[in-house]
Design a protein around this motif. Structure first.
Motif, PDB file in Angstrom:
ATOM      1  N   ALA A  16      21.526 -20.532 -59.688  1.00 17.95           N
ATOM      2  CA  ALA A  16      21.564 -19.325 -60.512  1.00 17.95           C
ATOM      3  C   ALA A  16      20.345 -18.481 -60.210  1.00 17.95           C
ATOM      4  CB  ALA A  16      21.609 -19.691 -61.995  1.00 17.95           C
ATOM      5  N   ARG A  17      20.571 -17.180 -60.221  1.00 16.33           N
ATOM      6  CA  ARG A  17      19.484 -16.223 -60.001  1.00 16.33           C
ATOM      7  C   ARG A  17      19.440 -15.311 -61.216  1.00 16.33           C
ATOM      8  NH1 ARG A  17      16.900 -14.841 -55.270  1.00 16.33           N
ATOM      9  NH2 ARG A  17      18.390 -16.196 -54.160  1.00 16.33           N
ATOM     10  N   LEU A  18      18.299 -15.285 -61.900  1.00 14.18           N
ATOM     11  CA  LEU A  18      18.164 -14.487 -63.119  1.00 14.18           C
ATOM     12  C   LEU A  18      17.303 -13.265 -62.832  1.00 14.18           C
ATOM     13  CD1 LEU A  18      18.639 -17.544 -64.104  1.00 14.18           C
ATOM     14  CD2 LEU A  18      17.647 -16.760 -66.263  1.00 14.18           C
ATOM     15  N   PRO A  19      17.918 -12.083 -62.720  1.00 18.82           N
ATOM     16  CA  PRO A  19      17.117 -10.864 -62.594  1.00 18.82           C
ATOM     17  C   PRO A  19      16.629 -10.451 -63.983  1.00 18.82           C
ATOM     18  CG  PRO A  19      19.457 -10.338 -62.502  1.00 18.82           C
ATOM     19  CD  PRO A  19      19.357 -11.831 -62.632  1.00 18.82           C
ATOM     20  N   LEU A  20      15.343 -10.411 -64.182  1.00 18.37           N
ATOM     21  CA  LEU A  20      14.807 -10.176 -65.518  1.00 18.37           C
ATOM     22  C   LEU A  20      14.225  -8.764 -65.644  1.00 18.37           C
ATOM     23  CD1 LEU A  20      13.255 -13.713 -66.056  1.00 18.37           C
ATOM     24  CD2 LEU A  20      15.363 -12.808 -67.018  1.00 18.37           C
ATOM     25  N   GLY A  21      13.026  -8.554 -65.150  1.00 18.39           N
ATOM     26  CA  GLY A  21      12.439  -7.225 -65.216  1.00 18.39           C
ATOM     27  C   GLY A  21      11.903  -6.894 -66.595  1.00 18.39           C
ATOM     28  N   PRO A  22      11.474  -5.653 -66.804  1.00 16.80           N
ATOM     29  CA  PRO A  22      10.837  -5.268 -68.064  1.00 16.80           C
ATOM     30  C   PRO A  22      11.840  -5.157 -69.205  1.00 16.80           C
ATOM     31  CG  PRO A  22      11.117  -3.357 -66.657  1.00 16.80           C
ATOM     32  CD  PRO A  22      11.557  -4.541 -65.841  1.00 16.80           C
ATOM     33  N   GLY A  23      11.299  -4.991 -70.414  1.00 17.52           N
ATOM     34  CA  GLY A  23      12.141  -4.771 -71.580  1.00 17.52           C
ATOM     35  C   GLY A  23      12.672  -6.055 -72.182  1.00 17.52           C
ATOM     36  N   GLU A 483      18.650  -6.843 -87.734  1.00 12.31           N
ATOM     37  CA  GLU A 483      17.227  -6.539 -87.891  1.00 12.31           C
ATOM     38  C   GLU A 483      16.380  -7.348 -86.913  1.00 12.31           C
ATOM     39  OE1 GLU A 483      15.933  -4.159 -89.544  1.00 12.31           O
ATOM     40  OE2 GLU A 483      17.887  -3.543 -90.329  1.00 12.31           O
ATOM     41  N   ILE A 484      16.790  -8.586 -86.646  1.00  8.62           N
ATOM     42  CA  ILE A 484      16.075  -9.377 -85.644  1.00  8.62           C
ATOM     43  C   ILE A 484      16.186  -8.706 -84.287  1.00  8.62           C
ATOM     44  CG2 ILE A 484      16.167 -11.545 -84.333  1.00  8.62           C
ATOM     45  CD1 ILE A 484      16.766 -12.987 -86.927  1.00  8.62           C
ATOM     46  N   GLY A 485      17.393  -8.220 -83.960  1.00  9.85           N
ATOM     47  CA  GLY A 485      17.563  -7.513 -82.706  1.00  9.85           C
ATOM     48  C   GLY A 485      16.666  -6.293 -82.617  1.00  9.85           C
ATOM     49  N   LYS A 486      16.580  -5.533 -83.692  1.00  6.83           N
ATOM     50  CA  LYS A 486      15.707  -4.354 -83.708  1.00  6.83           C
ATOM     51  C   LYS A 486      14.248  -4.744 -83.472  1.00  6.83           C
ATOM     52  CE  LYS A 486      18.480  -1.459 -86.845  1.00  6.83           C
ATOM     53  NZ  LYS A 486      18.507  -0.798 -88.169  1.00  6.83           N
ATOM     54  N   ARG A 487      13.812  -5.825 -84.133  1.00  7.93           N
ATOM     55  CA  ARG A 487      12.414  -6.260 -83.990  1.00  7.93           C
ATOM     56  C   ARG A 487      12.121  -6.728 -82.565  1.00  7.93           C
ATOM     57  NH1 ARG A 487      13.206  -3.717 -88.262  1.00  7.93           N
ATOM     58  NH2 ARG A 487      11.392  -3.551 -89.613  1.00  7.93           N
ATOM     59  N   VAL A 506      22.146  -9.611 -81.999  1.00 11.12           N
ATOM     60  CA  VAL A 506      20.852  -9.643 -81.333  1.00 11.12           C
ATOM     61  C   VAL A 506      20.988  -9.131 -79.894  1.00 11.12           C
ATOM     62  CG1 VAL A 506      19.003 -11.150 -80.484  1.00 11.12           C
ATOM     63  CG2 VAL A 506      19.943 -11.492 -82.768  1.00 11.12           C
ATOM     64  N   ALA A 507      21.991  -9.622 -79.195  1.00 11.37           N
ATOM     65  CA  ALA A 507      22.174  -9.253 -77.791  1.00 11.37           C
ATOM     66  C   ALA A 507      22.430  -7.766 -77.618  1.00 11.37           C
ATOM     67  CB  ALA A 507      23.329 -10.056 -77.195  1.00 11.37           C
ATOM     68  N   ALA A 508      22.975  -7.108 -78.656  1.00  7.07           N
ATOM     69  CA  ALA A 508      23.304  -5.689 -78.537  1.00  7.07           C
ATOM     70  C   ALA A 508      22.070  -4.838 -78.261  1.00  7.07           C
ATOM     71  CB  ALA A 508      23.998  -5.220 -79.819  1.00  7.07           C
ATOM     72  N   PHE A 509      20.910  -5.283 -78.666  1.00  8.88           N
ATOM     73  CA  PHE A 509      19.689  -4.487 -78.534  1.00  8.88           C
ATOM     74  C   PHE A 509      18.973  -4.736 -77.211  1.00  8.88           C
ATOM     75  CE2 PHE A 509      20.552  -4.485 -83.011  1.00  8.88           C
ATOM     76  CZ  PHE A 509      20.183  -3.210 -83.428  1.00  8.88           C
ATOM     77  N   LEU A 561      28.665  -2.120 -82.234  1.00  7.82           N
ATOM     78  CA  LEU A 561      27.317  -2.713 -82.218  1.00  7.82           C
ATOM     79  C   LEU A 561      26.454  -2.098 -81.121  1.00  7.82           C
ATOM     80  CD1 LEU A 561      27.562  -6.575 -82.806  1.00  7.82           C
ATOM     81  CD2 LEU A 561      26.158  -4.933 -84.051  1.00  7.82           C
ATOM     82  N   LEU A 562      27.016  -1.951 -79.939  1.00  7.70           N
ATOM     83  CA  LEU A 562      26.251  -1.375 -78.824  1.00  7.70           C
ATOM     84  C   LEU A 562      25.884   0.074 -79.122  1.00  7.70           C
ATOM     85  CD1 LEU A 562      28.203  -2.912 -75.804  1.00  7.70           C
ATOM     86  CD2 LEU A 562      25.857  -3.422 -76.489  1.00  7.70           C
ATOM     87  N   GLY A 563      26.783   0.793 -79.790  1.00  2.78           N
ATOM     88  CA  GLY A 563      26.461   2.171 -80.172  1.00  2.78           C
ATOM     89  C   GLY A 563      25.339   2.219 -81.178  1.00  2.78           C
ATOM     90  N   LEU A 564      25.372   1.285 -82.158  1.00  2.00           N
ATOM     91  CA  LEU A 564      24.314   1.216 -83.159  1.00  2.00           C
ATOM     92  C   LEU A 564      22.975   0.909 -82.502  1.00  2.00           C
ATOM     93  CD1 LEU A 564      23.330   0.988 -86.130  1.00  2.00           C
ATOM     94  CD2 LEU A 564      24.002  -1.421 -86.050  1.00  2.00           C
ATOM     95  N   ALA A 565      22.988  -0.039 -81.576  1.00  2.00           N
ATOM     96  CA  ALA A 565      21.742  -0.412 -80.897  1.00  2.00           C
ATOM     97  C   ALA A 565      21.218   0.741 -80.053  1.00  2.00           C
ATOM     98  CB  ALA A 565      21.975  -1.644 -80.023  1.00  2.00           C
ATOM     99  N   GLY A 566      22.131   1.444 -79.371  1.00  2.00           N
ATOM    100  CA  GLY A 566      21.708   2.566 -78.564  1.00  2.00           C
ATOM    101  C   GLY A 566      21.108   3.666 -79.401  1.00  2.00           C
ATOM    102  N   ALA A 567      21.715   3.930 -80.546  1.00  2.00           N
ATOM    103  CA  ALA A 567      21.184   4.966 -81.438  1.00  2.00           C
ATOM    104  C   ALA A 567      19.816   4.577 -81.969  1.00  2.00           C
ATOM    105  CB  ALA A 567      22.169   5.190 -82.593  1.00  2.00           C
ATOM    106  N   ALA A 568      19.661   3.294 -82.306  1.00  2.00           N
ATOM    107  CA  ALA A 568      18.357   2.824 -82.803  1.00  2.00           C
ATOM    108  C   ALA A 568      17.291   2.968 -81.724  1.00  2.00           C
ATOM    109  CB  ALA A 568      18.470   1.365 -83.245  1.00  2.00           C
ATOM    110  N   ALA A 569      17.668   2.673 -80.472  1.00  2.00           N
ATOM    111  CA  ALA A 569      16.703   2.788 -79.380  1.00  2.00           C
ATOM    112  C   ALA A 569      16.298   4.236 -79.165  1.00  2.00           C
ATOM    113  CB  ALA A 569      17.306   2.201 -78.101  1.00  2.00           C
ATOM    114  N   ARG A 570      17.295   5.153 -79.247  1.00  2.00           N
ATOM    115  CA  ARG A 570      16.979   6.572 -79.044  1.00  2.00           C
ATOM    116  C   ARG A 570      16.187   7.133 -80.202  1.00  2.00           C
ATOM    117  NH1 ARG A 570      22.320   6.242 -77.275  1.00  2.00           N
ATOM    118  NH2 ARG A 570      23.096   7.007 -79.288  1.00  2.00           N
ATOM    119  N   GLY A 571      16.453   6.577 -81.399  1.00  2.00           N
ATOM    120  CA  GLY A 571      15.753   7.092 -82.572  1.00  2.00           C
ATOM    121  C   GLY A 571      14.360   6.581 -82.652  1.00  2.00           C
TER     122      GLY A 571
END
Length: 571
Positions: A16-23, A483-487, A506-509, A561-571
């Motif tokens: 297995a190869r795990l590409p990680l990177g920032p974030g 909330e854990i995902g947001k944190r 959690v994964a959505a964020f 969920l992905l839309g909520l996470a995206g909006a939270a990230a943009r906000g």
């Protein structure tokens, strides 16, 4: 940060190869697919103990490679080069570091740092600068007083570290002087006896005033005096044989040689070959005359009072022998004892002065230590109040609105290298309840949220390059999981965050979503890792939500969920 991890033949993972990177990277997958093996692989790269049972059956060896981006100057690169390895320039002040670890079926473990073999302990040292891992065992670790003090000190930041550095400098000096003072006082009687013995010995040697080589000379003299009569008889006999008294009727050697020389002198003119013989006889005559004079002088020098002189010599030899037995094993050692013993006596005689000096220094340092300790304690108490308030706010956002974190800094009885404070982090689950130590009265899910809240708050003051959370969302669901995902996303703004999770909320964020995929052909199970994007990610989110990747309601919920996470990230 970790750029990539490559895993081969570890547990159920074939390759297995795990590409990680920032974030924020979320790692999901079915139960048994190998998510735990990913955390195990990371642990191996950080120096965890190797266990041959994790080697995939029939493969012979498991291998993990980790590619890191690190600053091209600093403690990480310095330690790598100390271990014989090196890094590859990456640009923009960064370098690429390769860490590898392999484990054989027989249990042999090998590590490599920057392309060179190194002990696994080097991986542990590097890991302290690179990664903070949080799992169930780490939550238990935070229950210790030491870990809680370290967490508070991290939050307090550079100001506390400066105060603590000044305190520790005084503390180390105070400890060293106190140790020497205690030893001097404890050993004072013993050292006094040693000093008295040195004085006696030095006085005894000085009174005898031995000279180097004197014992050898006295031995030769004693041998001569003991055999004086034999020496006299032999010398007289030799003298008489060489040159007898004229009144004696016997012929001595000189007379015989002289007769031979005169006989040759009469005929030497007739044969030149006799000349060198005659000259040799003349030389022999002169030499025997000289020997005769020497023997006469030797006889005149023999002491007639040998008994008295021998007694004196033997007494001196006995005196020196006594010194050698006590301070030897040689007379030179006895004489050297005067120098070494005198220096040691001076040191011992200064004990009283040294004790007085040390007492004054210890008292002064103790007063200074108290001042520094008070400053450290004040800084910790101020930081404890801020930490408690900020973590409590985080807990409210993590669906624990009635919970309150309490950080107490109390006074210890004694001083230590870290100050005089006892730090206790406690959780008050609701108003009116007594605060209780972490882990007592809190569920696994609550403890996970407390840990996350503490880490998010501390990271604002003391960022860590990489956080790895294993099942930080255990026992949590619904709004709390969101909330854990947001944190975690907030934490990823300043650090690399890798989370093993089973919750879509959690994964959505995550900015990077990896799925561990399990394939089975009935005989061998192998797992690989896929990087999910677009519809693949939505399907995985739906599977996490409903257990079905093609459920319409699950897919809809996943998109929401992905839309909520995206909006939270943009906000």
């Amino acid at each position: 940060m970790i750029e990539e991890i490559v895993i081969r033949n570890l547990g159920v993972i074939g390759e297995a190869r795990l590409p990680l990177g920032p974030g924020f990277t979320a790692l999901t997958g079915e139960t048994g697919a190998g998510k735990t093996m990913v955390v195990t692989a990371l642990g191996l790269l950080l120096g965890d103990r190797a266990d041959s049972s994790i080697v995939r059956a029939g493969s012979g060896q498991a291998t993990v490679e980790g590619h890191w981006q690190v600053p091209d100057v600093g403690p990480v690169v310095d330690r790598v080069r100390d271990a014989g390895g090196d890094v590859e320039p990456f640009g923009a002040g960064l370098a690429e570091l390769l860490l590898t670890r392999s484990i054989s079926e027989e249990g042999r473990s090998r590590a490599a740092v920057g392309g060179r073999s190194a002990p696994a302990g080097v991986l542990t040292e590097l890991g302290e600068h690179l990664v903070v891992v949080h799992g169930q065992s780490d939550q238990l670790r935070l229950r210790s007083a030491t870990a809680q003090r370290e967490a508070l000190d991290r939050f307090a930041g550079a100001d506390l570290q400066a105060l603590l550095g000044d305190y520790q400098q005084v503390y180390r000096r105070w400890q060293a002087n106190q140790g020497e003072l205690d030893a001097l006082i404890t050993e004072r009687d013993q050292r006094a006896r040693e000093a008295e013995q040195l004085r006696i010995g030095i006085a005894e040697i000085e009174a005898a005033a031995p000279e180097r080589g004197e014992d050898v000379a006295l031995g030769e003299q004693a041998d001569r005096l003991t055999n004086l009569e034999d020496l006299r008889v032999a010398a007289v006999q030799a003298h008489n044989s060489v040159s007898a008294d004229p009144s004696d009727e016997g012929r001595d050697a000189l007379a015989l040689i002289e007769d031979a020389r005169r006989a040759l002198d009469k005929v030497v003119a007739h044969d030149p070959e006799l000349a060198p013989i005659a000259e040799a006889l003349a030389a022999a005559s002169f030499q025997l005359s000289d020997v005769s004079v020497q023997l006469s002088g030797y006889l005149d020098g023999l002491d007639t009072d040998a008994t008295r002189q021998l007694e004196s010599v033997q007494e001196r030899r006995a005196e020196l022998a006594g010194l050698i037995r006590k301070y030897g094993p040689t007379l030179d050692d006895v004489i050297d004892f005067l120098d070494t013993g005198s220096a040691r006596l001076l040191e011992l005689d200064n004990d009283s002065d040294r004790i007085d000096t040390l007492r004054a220094e210890v008292d002064d340092d103790l007063e200074l230590l108290q001042q520094h300790a008070a400053q450290v304690s004040a800084a910790r108490r101020a930081a404890a109040e801020r930490l408690a308030v900020q973590v409590t706010e985080e807990l409210a956002a993590l669906a624990m609105p009635d919970a309150r974190l309490v950080v107490e800094v109390s006074d210890r009885e004694d001083y230590s290298l870290t100050g005089k404070d006892q730090v206790s982090i406690q959780l008050q689950p609701h108003a009116g309840a007594d605060p209780r130590p972490l882990g007592k009265g809190a569920s696994g899910g609550e403890l996970s949220r407390v840990m996350l809240a503490i880490e998010v708050v501390i990271a604002s003051a003391d960022p860590v390059p990489t956080f790895i959370f294993d099942e930080v969302d255990a026992g949590v669901g619904g709004a709390s999981a969101i909330e854990i995902g947001k944190r975690l996303a907030r934490l990823a703004q300043n650090s690399q965050v890798i989370v093993v999770t089973h919750l879509a909320q959690v994964a959505a964020f995550a900015s990077n979503h990896l799925r561990v995929v399990k394939d089975s052909d009935g005989a061998v199970t192998a797992s690989s890792v896929q990087q999910l994007e677009g519809e693949q990610r939505i399907e995985e989110m739906a599977r996490l939500l409903s257990g079905l990747s093609d459920s319409e309601s699950g897919l809809a919920h996943a998109r929401e969920l992905l839309g909520l996470a995206g909006a939270a990230a943009r906000g």
